[in-house]
Design a protein around this motif. Structure first.
Motif, mmCIF file in Angstrom:
data_model
loop_
_atom_site.group_PDB
_atom_site.id
_atom_site.type_symbol
_atom_site.label_atom_id
_atom_site.label_comp_id
_atom_site.label_asym_id
_atom_site.label_seq_id
_atom_site.Cartn_x
_atom_site.Cartn_y
_atom_site.Cartn_z
ATOM 1 N N SER A 182 -13.538 15.218 -0.057
ATOM 2 C CA SER A 182 -12.114 15.533 -0.171
ATOM 3 C C SER A 182 -11.333 14.262 -0.464
ATOM 4 O O SER A 182 -11.041 13.944 -1.605
ATOM 5 C CB SER A 182 -11.619 16.206 1.113
ATOM 6 N N ARG A 183 -11.010 13.483 0.574
ATOM 7 C CA ARG A 183 -10.295 12.237 0.338
ATOM 8 C C ARG A 183 -11.226 11.056 0.582
ATOM 9 O O ARG A 183 -12.283 11.200 1.210
ATOM 10 C CB ARG A 183 -9.051 12.149 1.209
ATOM 11 N N PHE A 184 -10.814 9.903 0.098
ATOM 12 C CA PHE A 184 -11.693 8.729 0.110
ATOM 13 C C PHE A 184 -10.967 7.537 0.720
ATOM 14 O O PHE A 184 -9.767 7.329 0.484
ATOM 15 C CB PHE A 184 -12.126 8.379 -1.315
ATOM 16 N N GLY A 185 -11.695 6.738 1.507
ATOM 17 C CA GLY A 185 -11.061 5.557 2.066
ATOM 18 C C GLY A 185 -12.046 4.497 2.502
ATOM 19 O O GLY A 185 -13.270 4.626 2.314
ATOM 20 N N LEU A 186 -11.514 3.431 3.082
ATOM 21 C CA LEU A 186 -12.283 2.271 3.509
ATOM 22 C C LEU A 186 -12.149 2.093 5.013
ATOM 23 O O LEU A 186 -11.072 2.266 5.581
ATOM 24 C CB LEU A 186 -11.786 1.002 2.814
ATOM 25 N N LEU A 187 -13.256 1.703 5.661
ATOM 26 C CA LEU A 187 -13.257 1.351 7.078
ATOM 27 C C LEU A 187 -13.812 -0.058 7.207
ATOM 28 O O LEU A 187 -14.959 -0.316 6.838
ATOM 29 C CB LEU A 187 -14.113 2.336 7.885
ATOM 30 N N GLY A 188 -12.991 -0.980 7.715
ATOM 31 C CA GLY A 188 -13.414 -2.365 7.868
ATOM 32 C C GLY A 188 -13.301 -2.818 9.301
ATOM 33 O O GLY A 188 -12.325 -2.501 9.994
ATOM 34 N N GLY A 189 -14.286 -3.565 9.765
ATOM 35 C CA GLY A 189 -14.245 -4.118 11.106
ATOM 36 C C GLY A 189 -14.226 -5.633 11.068
ATOM 37 O O GLY A 189 -14.870 -6.249 10.206
ATOM 38 N N SER A 190 -13.476 -6.252 11.964
ATOM 39 C CA SER A 190 -13.419 -7.711 12.090
ATOM 40 C C SER A 190 -12.988 -8.343 10.768
ATOM 41 O O SER A 190 -11.880 -8.107 10.302
ATOM 42 C CB SER A 190 -14.777 -8.245 12.562
ATOM 43 N N GLN A 191 -13.863 -9.123 10.123
ATOM 44 C CA GLN A 191 -13.520 -9.749 8.848
ATOM 45 C C GLN A 191 -13.187 -8.710 7.783
ATOM 46 O O GLN A 191 -12.447 -8.996 6.831
ATOM 47 C CB GLN A 191 -14.681 -10.625 8.372
ATOM 48 N N GLY A 192 -13.695 -7.489 7.958
ATOM 49 C CA GLY A 192 -13.334 -6.413 7.050
ATOM 50 C C GLY A 192 -11.845 -6.112 7.063
ATOM 51 O O GLY A 192 -11.327 -5.473 6.144
ATOM 52 N N GLY A 193 -11.139 -6.573 8.099
ATOM 53 C CA GLY A 193 -9.686 -6.415 8.148
ATOM 54 C C GLY A 193 -8.969 -7.245 7.107
ATOM 55 O O GLY A 193 -7.808 -6.969 6.777
ATOM 56 N N TRP A 194 -9.615 -8.283 6.598
ATOM 57 C CA TRP A 194 -9.086 -9.017 5.462
ATOM 58 C C TRP A 194 -9.543 -8.387 4.143
ATOM 59 O O TRP A 194 -8.764 -8.269 3.197
ATOM 60 C CB TRP A 194 -9.570 -10.467 5.499
ATOM 61 N N VAL A 195 -10.812 -7.977 4.090
ATOM 62 C CA VAL A 195 -11.409 -7.539 2.826
ATOM 63 C C VAL A 195 -10.946 -6.146 2.418
ATOM 64 O O VAL A 195 -10.617 -5.906 1.243
ATOM 65 C CB VAL A 195 -12.944 -7.590 2.923
ATOM 66 N N ALA A 196 -10.917 -5.193 3.361
ATOM 67 C CA ALA A 196 -10.578 -3.812 3.000
ATOM 68 C C ALA A 196 -9.177 -3.682 2.406
ATOM 69 O O ALA A 196 -9.009 -3.020 1.361
ATOM 70 C CB ALA A 196 -10.757 -2.893 4.204
ATOM 71 N N PRO A 197 -8.122 -4.280 2.999
ATOM 72 C CA PRO A 197 -6.807 -4.181 2.357
ATOM 73 C C PRO A 197 -6.771 -4.842 0.978
ATOM 74 O O PRO A 197 -6.090 -4.343 0.078
ATOM 75 C CB PRO A 197 -5.886 -4.912 3.344
ATOM 76 N N ARG A 198 -7.498 -5.939 0.829
ATOM 77 C CA ARG A 198 -7.564 -6.610 -0.480
ATOM 78 C C ARG A 198 -8.197 -5.696 -1.527
ATOM 79 O O ARG A 198 -7.829 -5.733 -2.709
ATOM 80 C CB ARG A 198 -8.363 -7.915 -0.330
ATOM 81 N N ALA A 199 -9.147 -4.849 -1.092
ATOM 82 C CA ALA A 199 -9.876 -3.976 -2.019
ATOM 83 C C ALA A 199 -9.220 -2.618 -2.223
ATOM 84 O O ALA A 199 -9.574 -1.901 -3.161
ATOM 85 C CB ALA A 199 -11.307 -3.761 -1.511
ATOM 86 N N ALA A 200 -8.281 -2.246 -1.368
ATOM 87 C CA ALA A 200 -7.803 -0.863 -1.301
ATOM 88 C C ALA A 200 -7.307 -0.316 -2.627
ATOM 89 O O ALA A 200 -7.687 0.790 -3.044
ATOM 90 C CB ALA A 200 -6.707 -0.746 -0.235
ATOM 91 N N ASN A 201 -6.459 -1.055 -3.307
ATOM 92 C CA ASN A 201 -5.887 -0.545 -4.560
ATOM 93 C C ASN A 201 -6.946 -0.444 -5.652
ATOM 94 O O ASN A 201 -7.019 0.556 -6.381
ATOM 95 C CB ASN A 201 -4.737 -1.433 -5.014
ATOM 96 N N ASP A 202 -7.791 -1.477 -5.765
ATOM 97 C CA ASP A 202 -8.842 -1.447 -6.787
ATOM 98 C C ASP A 202 -9.859 -0.349 -6.509
ATOM 99 O O ASP A 202 -10.459 0.185 -7.441
ATOM 100 C CB ASP A 202 -9.554 -2.805 -6.844
ATOM 101 N N ALA A 203 -10.061 -0.033 -5.226
ATOM 102 C CA ALA A 203 -11.036 0.990 -4.857
ATOM 103 C C ALA A 203 -10.476 2.398 -5.012
ATOM 104 O O ALA A 203 -11.228 3.377 -4.935
ATOM 105 C CB ALA A 203 -11.490 0.778 -3.417
ATOM 106 N N GLY A 204 -9.164 2.525 -5.205
ATOM 107 C CA GLY A 204 -8.553 3.846 -5.281
ATOM 108 C C GLY A 204 -8.579 4.566 -3.953
ATOM 109 O O GLY A 204 -8.775 5.793 -3.887
ATOM 110 N N ALA A 205 -8.369 3.830 -2.857
ATOM 111 C CA ALA A 205 -8.456 4.406 -1.516
ATOM 112 C C ALA A 205 -7.269 5.301 -1.206
ATOM 113 O O ALA A 205 -6.143 5.030 -1.626
ATOM 114 C CB ALA A 205 -8.557 3.293 -0.478
ATOM 115 N N ASP A 206 -7.521 6.363 -0.452
ATOM 116 C CA ASP A 206 -6.461 7.238 0.068
ATOM 117 C C ASP A 206 -6.041 6.824 1.472
ATOM 118 O O ASP A 206 -5.011 7.273 1.968
ATOM 119 C CB ASP A 206 -6.943 8.692 0.103
ATOM 120 N N PHE A 207 -6.858 6.002 2.114
ATOM 121 C CA PHE A 207 -6.554 5.511 3.460
ATOM 122 C C PHE A 207 -7.376 4.260 3.719
ATOM 123 O O PHE A 207 -8.392 4.004 3.068
ATOM 124 C CB PHE A 207 -6.859 6.578 4.524
#
Length: 412
Positions: A182-207
């Motif tokens: 249905s919908r698609f998103g990213l889950l980041g932990g620890s250092q992923g808190g820097w990486v996931a927001p940086r990737a969100a738009n390019d990844a086409g994330a819904d959340f």
């Protein structure tokens, strides 16, 4: 591809414990994963949905083929769909795995890509989070970080490059699960808190969901330094002096150990005799203070600046570009990622109009783990705090229903 899936199934059938997700008669779940020493010790690690964890040789869980015996309650293995894959990110080939829960658990489930922290092990083999999501009816894609597991490249902590890998993983996950999510998103932990927001738009994330992350720039060591000094009984005057020190160490890091030594020498001369000086830790400040200038000039870059980190990474700037809903879960007692600066900045973004849910769990350290603490301040993890796994699953599915353990949803 079919042969790979058959091989994985045959391998699992031969193991005393089968890694994967299990569900009990009351709908609760457990996850079992291999450890690096499983072959030698015969112990697999298990996690329960309420955050408890342990080893299969501790007497609490017994493996019986595709069934777990938990205090005479049978947990049956969930028949997930596994799709191993290799995909390209720039010049590299990365290793990934798509885990899809049974279709009978509902309509098209959400699809989530797991974005790494700073770990160096194979996430495909060892990460528990994709299975914890799959046990809750969420499709999860996990991949080996560059330079780990079966992925090509050299391990680094360059958030821009890692965000590119996360975006490539997202493209591959959506290709493999096409028509089944249905919908698609990213889950980041620890250092992923820097990486996931940086990737969100390019990844086409819904959340975007973040657990125990930091909303600071890499040079901002003060939150970690400032968290340790008050615990030792020092007040605002000492914190102000410590900020002079972190400014100096940060400058040396930002200049890649080529300059900044005069400023560092000045603050060391000014404060090294103070009783609190030796208590300064932080991400890098304590390490730099412990070495003399000659050693830092000779060995500093190799020891502390060898991971291609962008020391001037603009965390707030990248988060402002994220337009989709976000969940940030913080550990109130986090020593590795002290949360107050992060919470304050997230509140600023919410006042600017960003859709951000902030949830705080009390008495928890990095990894959302509860702990015991001895007289010297040393902590021992006891469990993942109750409610954290369920919070992630429900929020990703778009239907939170508090309470989640002792968590607190922070208002604006």
């Amino acid at each position: 591809m079919l042969l790979s899936v058959i091989a994985l199934a045959a391998q699992a059938a031969a193991l005393p414990c089968q890694p994967g997700a299990y569900t009990g008669p009351d709908g609760r779940f457990m996850v079992v994963m291999e450890r690096p020493d499983t072959a030698q010790t015969g112990a697999w690690r298990w996690w329960a949905d309420d955050g408890r964890f342990g080893l299969t040789n501790d007497g609490s869980v017994t493996c019986r083929g595709d069934t777990l015996d938990v205090k005479n309650v049978a947990y049956k293995k969930i028949a997930v769909r596994l799709t191993p894959t290799k995909f390209r990110s720039g010049d590299l080939t990365l290793n990934g795995l798509l885990i899809e829960p049974p279709a009978a658990w509902g309509k098209k489930p959400p699809l989530t890509v797991l974005v790494h922290g700073s770990e160096r092990y194979s996430a495909v083999k060892a990460a528990s989070y994709p299975w914890i999501l799959a046990a809750q009816g969420i499709s999860a894609f996990v991949y080996d970080k560059r330079g780990t597991g079966e992925s090509q490249g050299t391990y680094n902590q360059n958030f821009h490059a890692l965000a590119g890998d996360a975006a490539a993983a997202s493209k591959e996950a959506k290709r493999l699960a096409a028509g089944r999510y249905s919908r698609f998103g990213l889950l980041g932990g620890s250092q992923g808190g820097w990486v996931a927001p940086r990737a969100a738009n390019d990844a086409g994330a819904d959340f975007v969901a973040i657990g125990f992350g930091l909303l600071i720039d890499p040079l901002e060591d003060p939150p970690q330094v400032a968290a340790g000094l008050p615990e030792a009984g020092y007040g605002a005057d000492v914190l102000k002096q410590a900020r002079e020190i972190t400014d100096a160490t940060g400058n040396v890091m930002a200049e890649h150990f080529k300059q900044g030594y005069a400023q560092l020498a000045a603050v060391k001369a000014r404060y090294s005799a103070q009783p609190w000086f030796a208590k300064i830790k932080g991400e890098f400040t304590g390490d730099l203070l412990a070495l003399d200038e000659a050693t830092l000039r000779r060995e500093g870059a190799a020891k502390f600046d060898n991971l291609e980190l962008d020391w001037r990474y603009d965390a707030m700037g990248w988060l402002r570009k994220v337009k989709v809903p976000q969940l940030w879960v913080v550990a109130a007692g986090d020593r590795e990622a002290p949360p107050q600066t992060t919470v304050d900045r997230l509140q600023t973004l919410r006042r600017e109009g960003h859709d951000i849910a902030i949830v705080r769990f009390p008495d928890t350290d990095h990894g959302m783990v509860e702990f015991t603490q001895d007289a010297k301040g040393e902590r021992t993890s006891t469990r993942v705090t109750d409610g954290y796994f369920r919070l992630l699953g429900d929020w990703i599915k778009g239907r939170t229903a508090p309470p989640y353990g002792r968590s607190e949803f922070l208002s604006k």
